[in-house]
Design a protein around this motif. Structure first.
Motif, PDB file in Angstrom:
ATOM      1  N   GLU A  36       0.835  -1.211   0.000  1.00  0.00           N
ATOM      2  CA  GLU A  36       0.000   0.000   0.000  1.00  0.00           C
ATOM      3  C   GLU A  36       0.865   1.254   0.000  1.00  0.00           C
ATOM      4  OE1 GLU A  36      -2.280  -0.754   3.487  1.00  0.00           O
ATOM      5  OE2 GLU A  36      -3.983  -1.546   2.357  1.00  0.00           O
ATOM      6  N   LYS A  37       1.938   1.238   0.790  1.00  0.00           N
ATOM      7  CA  LYS A  37       2.853   2.388   0.830  1.00  0.00           C
ATOM      8  C   LYS A  37       3.515   2.595  -0.526  1.00  0.00           C
ATOM      9  CE  LYS A  37       3.977   1.835   5.701  1.00  0.00           C
ATOM     10  NZ  LYS A  37       5.016   1.455   6.646  1.00  0.00           N
ATOM     11  N   ALA A  38       3.955   1.497  -1.156  1.00  0.00           N
ATOM     12  CA  ALA A  38       4.608   1.590  -2.468  1.00  0.00           C
ATOM     13  C   ALA A  38       3.633   2.101  -3.517  1.00  0.00           C
ATOM     14  CB  ALA A  38       5.178   0.242  -2.873  1.00  0.00           C
ATOM     15  N   ALA A  39       2.399   1.617  -3.475  1.00  0.00           N
ATOM     16  CA  ALA A  39       1.400   2.067  -4.448  1.00  0.00           C
ATOM     17  C   ALA A  39       1.104   3.551  -4.265  1.00  0.00           C
ATOM     18  CB  ALA A  39       0.116   1.256  -4.295  1.00  0.00           C
ATOM     19  N   GLU A  40       1.003   4.003  -3.026  1.00  0.00           N
ATOM     20  CA  GLU A  40       0.734   5.417  -2.774  1.00  0.00           C
ATOM     21  C   GLU A  40       1.912   6.293  -3.227  1.00  0.00           C
ATOM     22  OE1 GLU A  40       0.145   8.105   1.118  1.00  0.00           O
ATOM     23  OE2 GLU A  40      -1.213   6.392   0.948  1.00  0.00           O
ATOM     24  N   ASP A  41       3.141   5.831  -2.959  1.00  0.00           N
ATOM     25  CA  ASP A  41       4.313   6.579  -3.404  1.00  0.00           C
ATOM     26  C   ASP A  41       4.384   6.649  -4.928  1.00  0.00           C
ATOM     27  OD1 ASP A  41       5.038   7.028  -0.789  1.00  0.00           O
ATOM     28  OD2 ASP A  41       6.527   5.402  -0.729  1.00  0.00           O
ATOM     29  N   GLY A  42       4.055   5.551  -5.596  1.00  0.00           N
ATOM     30  CA  GLY A  42       4.049   5.532  -7.058  1.00  0.00           C
ATOM     31  C   GLY A  42       2.999   6.468  -7.625  1.00  0.00           C
ATOM     32  N   GLU A  43       1.829   6.490  -7.004  1.00  0.00           N
ATOM     33  CA  GLU A  43       0.757   7.387  -7.451  1.00  0.00           C
ATOM     34  C   GLU A  43       1.170   8.849  -7.263  1.00  0.00           C
ATOM     35  OE1 GLU A  43      -2.829   8.692  -8.989  1.00  0.00           O
ATOM     36  OE2 GLU A  43      -1.930   6.708  -9.055  1.00  0.00           O
ATOM     37  N   GLU A  44       1.809   9.145  -6.139  1.00  0.00           N
ATOM     38  CA  GLU A  44       2.273  10.517  -5.880  1.00  0.00           C
ATOM     39  C   GLU A  44       3.326  10.928  -6.910  1.00  0.00           C
ATOM     40  OE1 GLU A  44       2.606  14.230  -4.309  1.00  0.00           O
ATOM     41  OE2 GLU A  44       1.133  12.708  -3.746  1.00  0.00           O
ATOM     42  N   ALA A  45       4.251  10.030  -7.235  1.00  0.00           N
ATOM     43  CA  ALA A  45       5.277  10.320  -8.243  1.00  0.00           C
ATOM     44  C   ALA A  45       4.641  10.544  -9.613  1.00  0.00           C
ATOM     45  CB  ALA A  45       6.284   9.184  -8.305  1.00  0.00           C
ATOM     46  N   ARG A  46       3.629   9.724  -9.947  1.00  0.00           N
ATOM     47  CA  ARG A  46       2.951   9.873 -11.242  1.00  0.00           C
ATOM     48  C   ARG A  46       2.240  11.228 -11.327  1.00  0.00           C
ATOM     49  NH1 ARG A  46      -1.704   9.794 -13.580  1.00  0.00           N
ATOM     50  NH2 ARG A  46      -2.885   9.476 -11.668  1.00  0.00           N
ATOM     51  N   ARG A  47       1.561  11.608 -10.243  1.00  0.00           N
ATOM     52  CA  ARG A  47       0.860  12.896 -10.255  1.00  0.00           C
ATOM     53  C   ARG A  47       1.841  14.065 -10.362  1.00  0.00           C
ATOM     54  NH1 ARG A  47      -2.227  13.165  -5.134  1.00  0.00           N
ATOM     55  NH2 ARG A  47      -1.440  11.126  -4.640  1.00  0.00           N
ATOM     56  N   LYS A  48       2.983  13.945  -9.656  1.00  0.00           N
ATOM     57  CA  LYS A  48       3.978  15.016  -9.697  1.00  0.00           C
ATOM     58  C   LYS A  48       4.584  15.134 -11.102  1.00  0.00           C
ATOM     59  CE  LYS A  48       6.622  16.264  -6.246  1.00  0.00           C
ATOM     60  NZ  LYS A  48       7.644  16.272  -5.192  1.00  0.00           N
ATOM     61  N   ALA A  49       4.868  13.999 -11.745  1.00  0.00           N
ATOM     62  CA  ALA A  49       5.425  14.016 -13.092  1.00  0.00           C
ATOM     63  C   ALA A  49       4.418  14.596 -14.082  1.00  0.00           C
ATOM     64  CB  ALA A  49       5.831  12.610 -13.506  1.00  0.00           C
ATOM     65  N   LEU A  50       3.155  14.266 -13.922  1.00  0.00           N
ATOM     66  CA  LEU A  50       2.121  14.789 -14.806  1.00  0.00           C
ATOM     67  C   LEU A  50       1.994  16.299 -14.646  1.00  0.00           C
ATOM     68  CD1 LEU A  50      -0.148  14.033 -16.818  1.00  0.00           C
ATOM     69  CD2 LEU A  50      -1.673  13.869 -14.846  1.00  0.00           C
ATOM     70  N   LEU A  51       2.067  16.763 -13.423  1.00  0.00           N
ATOM     71  CA  LEU A  51       1.962  18.196 -13.165  1.00  0.00           C
ATOM     72  C   LEU A  51       3.176  18.948 -13.700  1.00  0.00           C
ATOM     73  CD1 LEU A  51       0.240  20.386 -11.813  1.00  0.00           C
ATOM     74  CD2 LEU A  51       1.562  20.004  -9.736  1.00  0.00           C
ATOM     75  N   ASP A  52       4.369  18.379 -13.476  1.00  0.00           N
ATOM     76  CA  ASP A  52       5.594  19.020 -13.982  1.00  0.00           C
ATOM     77  C   ASP A  52       5.641  19.018 -15.504  1.00  0.00           C
ATOM     78  OD1 ASP A  52       6.473  19.574 -11.443  1.00  0.00           O
ATOM     79  OD2 ASP A  52       7.811  17.845 -11.324  1.00  0.00           O
ATOM     80  N   GLY A  53       5.084  17.993 -16.137  1.00  0.00           N
ATOM     81  CA  GLY A  53       5.062  17.921 -17.598  1.00  0.00           C
ATOM     82  C   GLY A  53       4.102  18.926 -18.205  1.00  0.00           C
ATOM     83  N   ALA A  54       3.142  19.396 -17.447  1.00  0.00           N
ATOM     84  CA  ALA A  54       2.161  20.331 -17.973  1.00  0.00           C
ATOM     85  C   ALA A  54       2.586  21.787 -17.803  1.00  0.00           C
ATOM     86  CB  ALA A  54       0.817  20.116 -17.280  1.00  0.00           C
ATOM     87  N   LYS A  55       3.738  22.016 -17.145  1.00  0.00           N
ATOM     88  CA  LYS A  55       4.195  23.398 -16.959  1.00  0.00           C
ATOM     89  C   LYS A  55       4.646  23.994 -18.290  1.00  0.00           C
ATOM     90  CE  LYS A  55       5.722  23.265 -12.202  1.00  0.00           C
ATOM     91  NZ  LYS A  55       6.863  23.402 -11.303  1.00  0.00           N
ATOM     92  N   ARG A  56       4.392  25.266 -18.422  1.00  0.00           N
ATOM     93  CA  ARG A  56       4.816  25.967 -19.639  1.00  0.00           C
ATOM     94  C   ARG A  56       6.102  26.720 -19.365  1.00  0.00           C
ATOM     95  NH1 ARG A  56      -0.279  29.111 -22.027  1.00  0.00           N
ATOM     96  NH2 ARG A  56      -0.126  30.169 -20.050  1.00  0.00           N
ATOM     97  N   GLU A  57       6.928  26.790 -20.371  1.00  0.00           N
ATOM     98  CA  GLU A  57       8.174  27.563 -20.265  1.00  0.00           C
ATOM     99  C   GLU A  57       7.851  29.043 -20.387  1.00  0.00           C
ATOM    100  OE1 GLU A  57      11.281  26.358 -19.872  1.00  0.00           O
ATOM    101  OE2 GLU A  57      10.512  24.308 -19.715  1.00  0.00           O
ATOM    102  N   GLU A  58       8.556  29.841 -19.651  1.00  0.00           N
ATOM    103  CA  GLU A  58       8.339  31.288 -19.740  1.00  0.00           C
ATOM    104  C   GLU A  58       9.441  31.966 -20.485  1.00  0.00           C
ATOM    105  OE1 GLU A  58       7.071  33.465 -16.392  1.00  0.00           O
ATOM    106  OE2 GLU A  58       6.123  31.716 -15.508  1.00  0.00           O
TER     107      GLU A  58
END
Length: 58
Positions: A36-58
């Motif tokens: 459960e801990k590993a799955a939660e950590d993986g989900e958090e990493a996936r969400r963070k990567a998705l959010l960082d990938g959606a950032k626009r360059e200024e």
């Protein structure tokens, strides 16, 4: 007249209920399996990567 209550019994019951609530919170916080801990950590990493990938360059 109202009912007579034992204040010591009331106090001890209140303290017991508070300890039970704290114990329940600790079971939820620390009572997870390794998978459960590993799955939660993986989900958090996936969400963070998705959010960082959606950032626009200024």
């Amino acid at each position: 007249m109202g009912d007579v209550i034992n204040l010591n019994r009331f106090r001890k019951g209140r303290d017991k209920a508070a300890k039970a609530q704290d114990a329940d919170a600790n079971r939820r916080k620390f009572g997870r399996t390794k998978a459960e801990k590993a799955a939660e950590d993986g989900e958090e990493a996936r969400r963070k990567a998705l959010l960082d990938g959606a950032k626009r360059e200024e």
